[in-house]
Design a protein around this motif. Structure first.
Motif, PDB file in Angstrom:
ATOM      1  N   SER A   1      47.724  44.978  33.934  1.00  0.00           N
ATOM      2  CA  SER A   1      47.591  46.429  34.083  1.00  0.00           C
ATOM      3  C   SER A   1      46.975  46.774  35.441  1.00  0.00           C
ATOM      4  O   SER A   1      47.250  47.823  36.008  1.00  0.00           O
ATOM      5  CB  SER A   1      46.750  47.027  32.949  1.00  0.00           C
ATOM      6  N   VAL A   2      46.140  45.879  35.950  1.00  0.00           N
ATOM      7  CA  VAL A   2      45.501  46.078  37.253  1.00  0.00           C
ATOM      8  C   VAL A   2      46.426  45.613  38.379  1.00  0.00           C
ATOM      9  O   VAL A   2      46.511  46.252  39.427  1.00  0.00           O
ATOM     10  CB  VAL A   2      44.155  45.324  37.327  1.00  0.00           C
ATOM     11  N   VAL A   3      47.102  44.500  38.166  1.00  0.00           N
ATOM     12  CA  VAL A   3      47.956  43.895  39.194  1.00  0.00           C
ATOM     13  C   VAL A   3      49.342  43.622  38.592  1.00  0.00           C
ATOM     14  O   VAL A   3      49.682  42.473  38.300  1.00  0.00           O
ATOM     15  CB  VAL A   3      47.352  42.575  39.718  1.00  0.00           C
TER      16      VAL A   3
ATOM     17  N   GLU B   1      36.245  47.372  31.357  1.00  0.00           N
ATOM     18  CA  GLU B   1      35.861  47.876  32.673  1.00  0.00           C
ATOM     19  C   GLU B   1      35.354  46.754  33.576  1.00  0.00           C
ATOM     20  O   GLU B   1      35.620  46.739  34.773  1.00  0.00           O
ATOM     21  CB  GLU B   1      34.779  48.962  32.554  1.00  0.00           C
TER      22      GLU B   1
ATOM     23  N   ILE C   1      38.318  44.563  34.679  1.00  0.00           N
ATOM     24  CA  ILE C   1      39.052  45.281  35.723  1.00  0.00           C
ATOM     25  C   ILE C   1      38.309  45.183  37.049  1.00  0.00           C
ATOM     26  O   ILE C   1      38.912  44.933  38.101  1.00  0.00           O
ATOM     27  CB  ILE C   1      39.296  46.741  35.311  1.00  0.00           C
ATOM     28  N   LYS C   2      37.011  45.341  37.006  1.00  0.00           N
ATOM     29  CA  LYS C   2      36.197  45.255  38.219  1.00  0.00           C
ATOM     30  C   LYS C   2      36.326  43.878  38.871  1.00  0.00           C
ATOM     31  O   LYS C   2      36.459  43.760  40.091  1.00  0.00           O
ATOM     32  CB  LYS C   2      34.734  45.549  37.872  1.00  0.00           C
TER      33      LYS C   2
ATOM     34  N   LYS D   1      39.888  43.479  40.397  1.00  0.00           N
ATOM     35  CA  LYS D   1      40.007  44.260  41.632  1.00  0.00           C
ATOM     36  C   LYS D   1      39.231  43.608  42.780  1.00  0.00           C
ATOM     37  O   LYS D   1      39.704  43.575  43.918  1.00  0.00           O
ATOM     38  CB  LYS D   1      39.520  45.690  41.408  1.00  0.00           C
TER      39      LYS D   1
END
Length: 130
Positions: free
Chosen positions: A37-39, A107, A110-111, A114
């Protein structure tokens, strides 16, 4: 490295999950969903017999051992920087160990992903400028 029955080497993420005990499967799939979902452009690969995600270079990986799901950050310095946020989980070097029923907050995952993206982009930029 984990020894698989009959010397089976996982071929891809789905095959790896299939080879794991039932209690770990949903956690592994959820980790994959969050990472992608992030990448979404991340390439899935198997490296050292575990599922890894590549964004320019190896980004993060996931796996299991007898008791835990493992989230491989591939960067011990990042884990040290985030020590305050990781106080409630077991950490070993660049690896975060999670009980299947006690996932890391989305969260925070995800951090981490990223941050790893930024690190890989910086490495690529440095190599390009040489």
């Amino acid at each position: 490295m984990k020894a698989y029955p009959g010397n089976i080497t996982p071929q891809d993420f789905d095959h790896y999950v299939f080879l794991q005990p039932e209690q770990f499967r949903s956690s592994l799939v959820r980790l994959r969903e969050i990472i992608l979902s992030v990448v979404p452009q991340a390439e899935e690969t198997i490296s050292y017999q575990i599922p890894c995600f590549k964004y320019l270079y190896l980004l993060v990986g996931v796996g299991t051992n007898k008791k835990f799901c493992s989230f491989y950050t591939m960067n011990p310095a990042l884990v040290k920087e985030m020590a305050g946020e990781l106080q409630r989980v077991r950490v070993s070097g660049a690896t975060i160990h999670l009980k299947p029923d006690e996932p890391l907050p989305v969260e925070l995952l995800i951090k981490i992903v990223k941050a790893r993206m930024v690190q890989n982009e910086q490495i690529a930029l440095t190599k390009r400028n040489k």
